[in-house]
Design an enzyme around this catalytic site. Sequence first.
Site, short mmCIF file in Angstrom:
data_model
loop_
_atom_site.label_atom_id
_atom_site.label_comp_id
_atom_site.label_asym_id
_atom_site.label_seq_id
_atom_site.Cartn_x
_atom_site.Cartn_y
_atom_site.Cartn_z
N LYS A 1 2.39 4.73 1.28
CA LYS A 1 2.62 5.30 2.61
C LYS A 1 2.23 6.77 2.53
O LYS A 1 2.97 7.60 1.98
CB LYS A 1 4.08 5.14 3.02
CG LYS A 1 4.35 5.62 4.42
CD LYS A 1 5.74 5.20 4.88
CE LYS A 1 6.00 5.66 6.30
NZ LYS A 1 6.01 7.12 6.44
N ASP B 1 1.61 10.55 3.42
CA ASP B 1 2.41 11.46 4.22
C ASP B 1 1.47 12.38 5.01
O ASP B 1 1.14 13.47 4.57
CB ASP B 1 3.32 12.28 3.30
CG ASP B 1 4.49 12.86 4.06
OD1 ASP B 1 4.65 12.53 5.25
OD2 ASP B 1 5.24 13.64 3.46
N LYS C 1 10.99 3.59 1.59
CA LYS C 1 10.97 5.05 1.45
C LYS C 1 11.46 5.47 0.06
O LYS C 1 12.49 5.01 -0.40
CB LYS C 1 11.87 5.69 2.52
CG LYS C 1 11.36 5.49 3.95
CD LYS C 1 10.04 6.20 4.20
CE LYS C 1 10.15 7.50 4.95
NZ LYS C 1 10.76 7.49 6.24
N CYS D 1 20.65 39.48 -26.29
CA CYS D 1 20.72 40.38 -27.45
C CYS D 1 20.79 41.85 -27.06
O CYS D 1 20.80 42.73 -27.91
CB CYS D 1 19.53 40.15 -28.37
SG CYS D 1 17.98 40.77 -27.67
N CYS E 1 12.14 40.21 -23.01
CA CYS E 1 13.06 40.85 -23.94
C CYS E 1 12.23 41.34 -25.11
O CYS E 1 11.38 40.62 -25.63
CB CYS E 1 14.09 39.82 -24.40
SG CYS E 1 14.88 40.26 -25.97
N GLU F 1 0.84 -1.21 0.00
CA GLU F 1 0.00 0.00 0.00
C GLU F 1 0.87 1.26 0.00
O GLU F 1 2.03 1.21 0.39
CB GLU F 1 -0.95 -0.02 1.21
CG GLU F 1 -0.24 -0.15 2.55
CD GLU F 1 -1.17 -0.60 3.68
OE1 GLU F 1 -1.85 -1.63 3.51
OE2 GLU F 1 -1.18 0.06 4.73
N TYR G 1 -5.40 2.11 7.72
CA TYR G 1 -4.38 1.12 7.37
C TYR G 1 -4.26 -0.03 8.35
O TYR G 1 -3.48 -0.94 8.11
CB TYR G 1 -3.03 1.79 7.12
CG TYR G 1 -2.41 2.50 8.31
CD1 TYR G 1 -2.01 1.81 9.44
CD2 TYR G 1 -2.21 3.87 8.26
CE1 TYR G 1 -1.44 2.46 10.51
CE2 TYR G 1 -1.64 4.54 9.33
CZ TYR G 1 -1.26 3.83 10.46
OH TYR G 1 -0.69 4.48 11.51
N CYS H 1 18.40 42.65 -22.24
CA CYS H 1 18.40 41.21 -22.47
C CYS H 1 19.83 40.66 -22.40
O CYS H 1 20.72 41.17 -23.09
CB CYS H 1 17.80 40.92 -23.85
SG CYS H 1 17.97 39.17 -24.31
N CYS I 1 16.28 38.35 -31.38
CA CYS I 1 17.05 37.83 -30.24
C CYS I 1 17.36 36.36 -30.49
O CYS I 1 16.45 35.55 -30.71
CB CYS I 1 16.25 38.00 -28.95
SG CYS I 1 17.00 37.19 -27.52
O1 D41 Z 1 0.13 5.27 5.02
C1 D41 Z 1 0.80 5.24 6.05
N1 D41 Z 1 1.41 6.33 6.47
C2 D41 Z 1 0.90 4.00 6.86
C3 D41 Z 1 1.44 4.06 8.14
C4 D41 Z 1 0.45 2.76 6.37
N2 D41 Z 1 -0.09 2.64 5.14
N3 D41 Z 1 0.55 1.64 7.14
C5 D41 Z 1 1.07 1.69 8.39
N4 D41 Z 1 1.12 0.55 9.12
C6 D41 Z 1 1.62 0.57 10.33
C7 D41 Z 1 1.64 -0.72 11.11
C8 D41 Z 1 2.27 -1.80 10.28
C9 D41 Z 1 2.41 -0.57 12.38
C10 D41 Z 1 0.22 -1.11 11.43
C11 D41 Z 1 1.54 2.93 8.93
C12 D41 Z 1 2.06 2.88 10.26
N5 D41 Z 1 2.08 1.69 10.93
C13 D41 Z 1 2.59 4.04 10.97
N6 D41 Z 1 2.27 5.30 10.77
C14 D41 Z 1 2.97 6.05 11.62
C15 D41 Z 1 3.74 5.26 12.39
C16 D41 Z 1 3.50 3.98 11.99
#
Ligand code: D41
Length: 678
Positions: free
Chosen positions: A119, A121, A318, A415, A430, A117, A229, A412, A436
């Site tokens: 992550k 922010d 990441k 030119c 310009c 999935e 999540y 410019c 130019c």
């Molecule tokens: O989308 C996320 N930021 C995200 C964070 C995610 N999709 N899954 C997550 N799953 C977990 C566990 C595996 C511990 C249930 C998480 C986070 N933790 C998480 N977010 C911030 C600290 C940990």
Amino acid sequence: MSVNVLPQEIQQLCESIDLHNYRYHVLDEPSIPDAHYDKLFKQLQAWEKDNPNMVSAQSPTQRVGAKPKAGFSQITHEMPMLSLDNAFNGDELGDFARRINDRLGLTSDSHIEYACEPKLDGIAVSLLYQKGVLIRGATRGDGTTGEDITHNVRTIASIPLKLRGSGYPEKLEVRGEIYMLKAGFAAMNAHAAKIGDKLFVNPRNAAAGSLRQLDPKITARRPLEMCCYSVGVVEGGDIPDDHIATLKLLNSWGLKINPHLVKATSLAEKLAYIEKMQQLRNQLPYEIDGLVFKVNNYRLQQRLGFISRAPRWAIAYKFPAEEAVTTVEKVEFQVGRTGAITPVARLAPVFVGGVTVSNATLHNMDEIARLGLQVGDTVVVHRAGDVIPKVVRVITEDRPANSQAVVFPDSCPVCQSQIVRIEGEAISRCSGGLTCAAQRKEALIHYVSKKALDIDGLGEKLIDTLVSKEMVAKFDDIYYLSKLNLMRLERMGDKSVDKLLATIERTKQTTLERFIYALGIREVGEATARNLSKEFGYLERVIAADVERLEQVTDVGPIVAKHIVSFFAQAHNLAVIKSLREAGVNWPEAEPVAAAELALAGKVYVLTGTLELMGRSEAKAHLQELGAKVSGSVSKKTDCVVAGAAAGSKLKKAEDLGIEVLSEADFVVFLNKLGVTI
Ligand code: D41
């Protein structure tokens, strides 16, 4: 607030509003126009105003309540909210799977099932539902204790105040991420800039700031969403045996989950997912800073356990950081195709967003003033995907004593012509026009580009050479290049010269829309060029049209119309067109097609699901060009539904009504038959 039984029609009204809210915010599939939703909402508000003692706390009107009296209170998570270990490349992801197999006593290349999935922010939070009713929202905090933000989470439309359906456990803790949409963030910052307020650094900080408000009225105005999540405490009921099935069940209870949730087993599948999501990243309406891979089966998760607050069964992959810190060595000024003078920061090379960056655009002097940037400054550079790197912030604390203000040139830099800045415009230009060299070069690059004359093989480098050797100055010079002269250039062999000359010859036969686009009229992009070509059919008629007539063309406003008129009013532009025609550039001209004769005139189309090959707006534009109407909901009047990936209720309705349904692939074939190529 009261527990009185509501009259049936009010109960139904509440349920209907809840349903539309869920369809809009959780499923992304509204079935009624916004105005109709507003009407229903106002009806409920009116009734509640007359019956103040009958208002339920779960009523859709009750999202914005009072401020908590004593500020934020601390809560202790009954089950700690764990953190995530990180992986930064494929090797580390492979190590993660091997460690898991070792622990489970499997051979190192066995494949177990993983959930993959995005992550998101944002800010991790916990929601507590008791008998299906939202009773508490809290931040993750340090994983053990967080803050009670119930008053604020209640304002987020994708969080149900009451779970839908049935079968949910008596006590259910849902965990997820609250985040702000990129577009909402930009709009919010634009507004803050206008009224001189402090700007938020990024959507994540804006989301955090929004949740930290004491007054829920403020939070309610912020474009926040929540995706779930995982689950925490579950009592008095059961959930499935695995993560993905659980998330899908949460979704059926009205909670939002991320649509890009998939299963993978092998490392190759995980790497393919990484590749796909990296491609998609920039198009997502929210920011993600990586991906999360989790062992799908709960029994296996339990056997694996966790070490020092992070589960062994999950890892965050990441993405390379999109922001990095570097210094500005100097600021130079570039001249673009339309003469626009753009300041560019020359940077100490820095690795950001997966590449080394040493230049970043500063847009214009207003932007430099807004940033407060000086030469020598330490700055934050942002680079996302293939987007041009940008200076987003100056770290003023680190300013050296010898920093220097940026001085805009008087003339410019290429030119030496005078620089003009039109009242009310941020950009200075310009005034040299095609005298130019910089503008000439950019205009030529545009003329030969893919969407214009498409002279493949005549690239930026070669144009640079041709312009600096004075072999090409105007567009039509391209058509008088000789083999002999081209052969004299470096790296130009017999074969490549023949090939280039053949391409130049072949592409003389073009279309009116390509030709109009190629001229490089200010603000006339490919879509406008197409509309002009469709509307007028003949170049002479475009040239002869006045502002009023041009404004009747789809998507042509007063400013674009003015640019078109002033372009054709200049004798040297007409001379260029004449020379090009004399050189043999030609296109078929024809009477414009009347609206009623278009292939799809009078037809009603509905687009649903994710269109992966072209996106909805492009699909819509193609349909409209062919004369079709594109509607948001399926009804008996619908002629055809185009169903992309993960199409839901609209597809079902179309099938129920016996309406023609096209898959995206079928749709592309269909468009091709009508002469539209994607
Ligand atoms: O989308 C996320 N930021 C995200 C964070 C995610 N999709 N899954 C997550 N799953 C977990 C566990 C595996 C511990 C249930 C998480 C986070 N933790 C998480 N977010 C911030 C600290 C940990």
